[in-house]
Design a protein around this motif. Structure first.
Motif, PDB file in Angstrom:
ATOM      1  N   ARG A  16      -7.791 -24.532   0.617  1.00 41.39           N
ATOM      2  CA  ARG A  16      -8.453 -24.888   1.875  1.00 41.39           C
ATOM      3  C   ARG A  16      -8.458 -23.710   2.859  1.00 41.39           C
ATOM      4  N   TRP A  22      -4.004 -40.140   8.213  1.00 46.27           N
ATOM      5  CA  TRP A  22      -4.783 -40.049   6.967  1.00 46.27           C
ATOM      6  C   TRP A  22      -4.227 -41.015   5.919  1.00 46.27           C
ATOM      7  N   PHE A  23      -2.893 -41.023   5.763  1.00 46.70           N
ATOM      8  CA  PHE A  23      -2.291 -41.868   4.728  1.00 46.70           C
ATOM      9  C   PHE A  23      -2.353 -43.347   5.113  1.00 46.70           C
ATOM     10  N   LEU A  54      -4.259 -26.725   6.515  1.00 47.60           N
ATOM     11  CA  LEU A  54      -4.658 -27.650   5.446  1.00 47.60           C
ATOM     12  C   LEU A  54      -5.153 -28.983   5.973  1.00 47.60           C
ATOM     13  N   ASN A  55      -4.761 -29.344   7.199  1.00 43.86           N
ATOM     14  CA  ASN A  55      -5.209 -30.646   7.728  1.00 43.86           C
ATOM     15  C   ASN A  55      -5.318 -30.583   9.253  1.00 43.86           C
ATOM     16  N   ASP A  67      -4.975 -36.798  -3.587  1.00 42.25           N
ATOM     17  CA  ASP A  67      -4.833 -35.701  -2.606  1.00 42.25           C
ATOM     18  C   ASP A  67      -4.157 -34.442  -3.166  1.00 42.25           C
ATOM     19  N   ASP A  68      -2.899 -34.581  -3.616  1.00 35.75           N
ATOM     20  CA  ASP A  68      -2.131 -33.430  -4.073  1.00 35.75           C
ATOM     21  C   ASP A  68      -1.899 -33.564  -5.575  1.00 35.75           C
ATOM     22  N   LYS A  74       3.401 -39.416   0.699  1.00 34.61           N
ATOM     23  CA  LYS A  74       4.469 -38.504   1.142  1.00 34.61           C
ATOM     24  C   LYS A  74       4.755 -38.591   2.637  1.00 34.61           C
ATOM     25  N   GLU A  95       1.470 -40.331   8.904  1.00 32.04           N
ATOM     26  CA  GLU A  95       0.234 -39.567   9.144  1.00 32.04           C
ATOM     27  C   GLU A  95      -0.981 -40.496   9.050  1.00 32.04           C
TER      28      GLU A  95
HETATM   29  C1  FCA Z   1      -2.879 -33.372   1.660  1.00 29.08           C
HETATM   30  C2  FCA Z   1      -2.577 -33.246   3.136  1.00 29.08           C
HETATM   31  C3  FCA Z   1      -3.073 -34.471   3.880  1.00 29.08           C
HETATM   32  C4  FCA Z   1      -4.542 -34.734   3.547  1.00 29.08           C
HETATM   33  C5  FCA Z   1      -4.714 -34.878   2.063  1.00 29.08           C
HETATM   34  C6  FCA Z   1      -6.142 -35.089   1.656  1.00 29.08           C
HETATM   35  O1  FCA Z   1      -2.054 -34.346   1.114  1.00 29.08           O
HETATM   36  O2  FCA Z   1      -1.195 -33.092   3.368  1.00 29.08           O
HETATM   37  O3  FCA Z   1      -2.934 -34.281   5.266  1.00 29.08           O
HETATM   38  O4  FCA Z   1      -5.316 -33.666   3.995  1.00 29.08           O
HETATM   39  O5  FCA Z   1      -4.230 -33.715   1.411  1.00 29.08           O
END
Ligand code: FCA
Length: 327
Positions: A174, A39-40, A227-228, A112-113, A33, A37
């Motif tokens: 979270r 993380w992705f 959440l992050n 993740d989601d 998404k 970022e």
């Molecule tokens: C969600 C958040 C991301 C990351 C992921 C594990 O998608 O938006 O930033 O924390 O969960």
């Protein structure tokens, strides 16, 4: 006998050849998404490792809205992919995504989601890997409580920014996990302020948090959860703009990718006190491998896998990353 041995050997060779030819034909999509970022990006990086190891093609696609998700799936179908992994921009798109995948004859799993049905309940049929959101939130809350005590703050004088994105169940779990620990340790409920972000990035969190700080200008000490890391960084940036000193802010994020690392690398500590490092290796490498096994060997992934996290501070994050194998 000799003939039989030769036949068996020839058969083995044929099977090997068929397997590797098939691996080269496997094409797996990895849709996220928010491709910008860290993380992705890390998830993609580790998915690439799996692709290289197994010899399949990984197609990385960023899809920031529902329309892009739909066309990404059609695109994968047209390219002859066999499956994909997705972190969707909106979990309510669930039934639509499943229908699209089926129409394109693609296997799918989420990362993740987790997708939800029209009534908001999780779609349990689609294999999913997510984080143990409540537990990880609790770790955030505990580290904030420990630090509040260490600094000798009176909880009655402290405000908490709850950077929220309540349409996403994992986000609710979270932040509620974190706040439950605060409340259990005597943090007054009246001092918790909701800062709803329009999008799960730093800018949206900064905007939402600024509103809270301006409305509560009398409070001089703050903590923040979200959440992050991006959410908490937004709150930290907001405290900086209104002139709250770094040592009057305790923000603890979730993630541990570059957003957090860059903050820890700054010469002096900011209000971004810590993060719970989660594993992009598990979420990227493992999901890609699971999908490959499903496509190539018919081995279906577990329906639900929840991964753990580990708290890290400015002076411990390098060791924790090493420990998690994500240097
Ligand atoms: C969600 C958040 C991301 C990351 C992921 C594990 O998608 O938006 O930033 O924390 O969960």
């Amino acid at each position: 006998m000799r003939f039989f041995k030769a036949a068996i050997l020839a058969g083995t060779v044929a099977v090997f050849a068929a397997t590797s030819a098939f691996a080269a034909d496997v094409k797996i999509g990895f849709i996220v998404k928010q491709p910008e970022e860290p993380w992705f990006q890390d998830e993609w990086k580790f998915a690439d490792v799996a692709a290289k190891e197994k010899g399949f093609t990984l197609v990385k696609i960023g899809a920031e809205d529902g329309e892009k998700v739909q066309s990404a799936i059609d695109n994968l179908g047209a390219q002859g992919a066999q499956g994909f992994i997705i972190c969707t921009p909106d979990v309510k798109l669930g039934p639509g995504i499943i229908a699209k995948a089926a129409a394109n004859d693609l296997k799918m799993m989420t990362v993740d989601d987790r997708l939800v049905n029209a009534d908001g309940s999780p779609i349990e049929d689609v294999p999913h890997m997510g984080i143990s959101a409540t537990k990880i939130g609790e770790a955030v809350g505990q580290s904030i409580v420990d630090e509040i005590k260490k600094r000798g703050w009176d909880m009655k004088e402290v405000g908490a920014i709850r950077v929220s994105y309540d349409q996403l169940p994992t986000a609710v779990d979270r932040v509620e996990g974190a706040l439950s620990v605060l409340k259990a340790n005597g943090f007054p409920e009246a001092n918790i302020f909701d800062a709803p972000q329009a999008k799960t990035d730093t800018e949206a969190a900064l905007n939402a948090s600024t509103v809270v700080l301006n409305k509560n200008a009398g409070i001089k000490k703050w903590v923040a959860v979200g959440l992050n890391d991006e959410a908490v960084l937004g709150a930290v940036r907001a405290t900086e703009t209104v002139g709250i000193a770094p040592d009057s802010m305790i923000g603890v994020g979730i993630g541990g990718a570059d957003s957090a690392i860059n903050e820890f690398k700054k010469p002096t500590a900011t209000g971004f006190f810590g993060t719970v490092i989660i594993s992009p290796k598990r979420h990227g490498y493992e999901t890609a491998l699971n999908m490959y096994e499903w496509v190539a060997n018919g081995k279906e992934p577990e329906k639900l896998t929840l991964t753990a996290g580990q708290i890290a501070l400015r002076d411990t994050y390098e060791a924790v990353r090493k420990d998690l194998g994500i240097e």
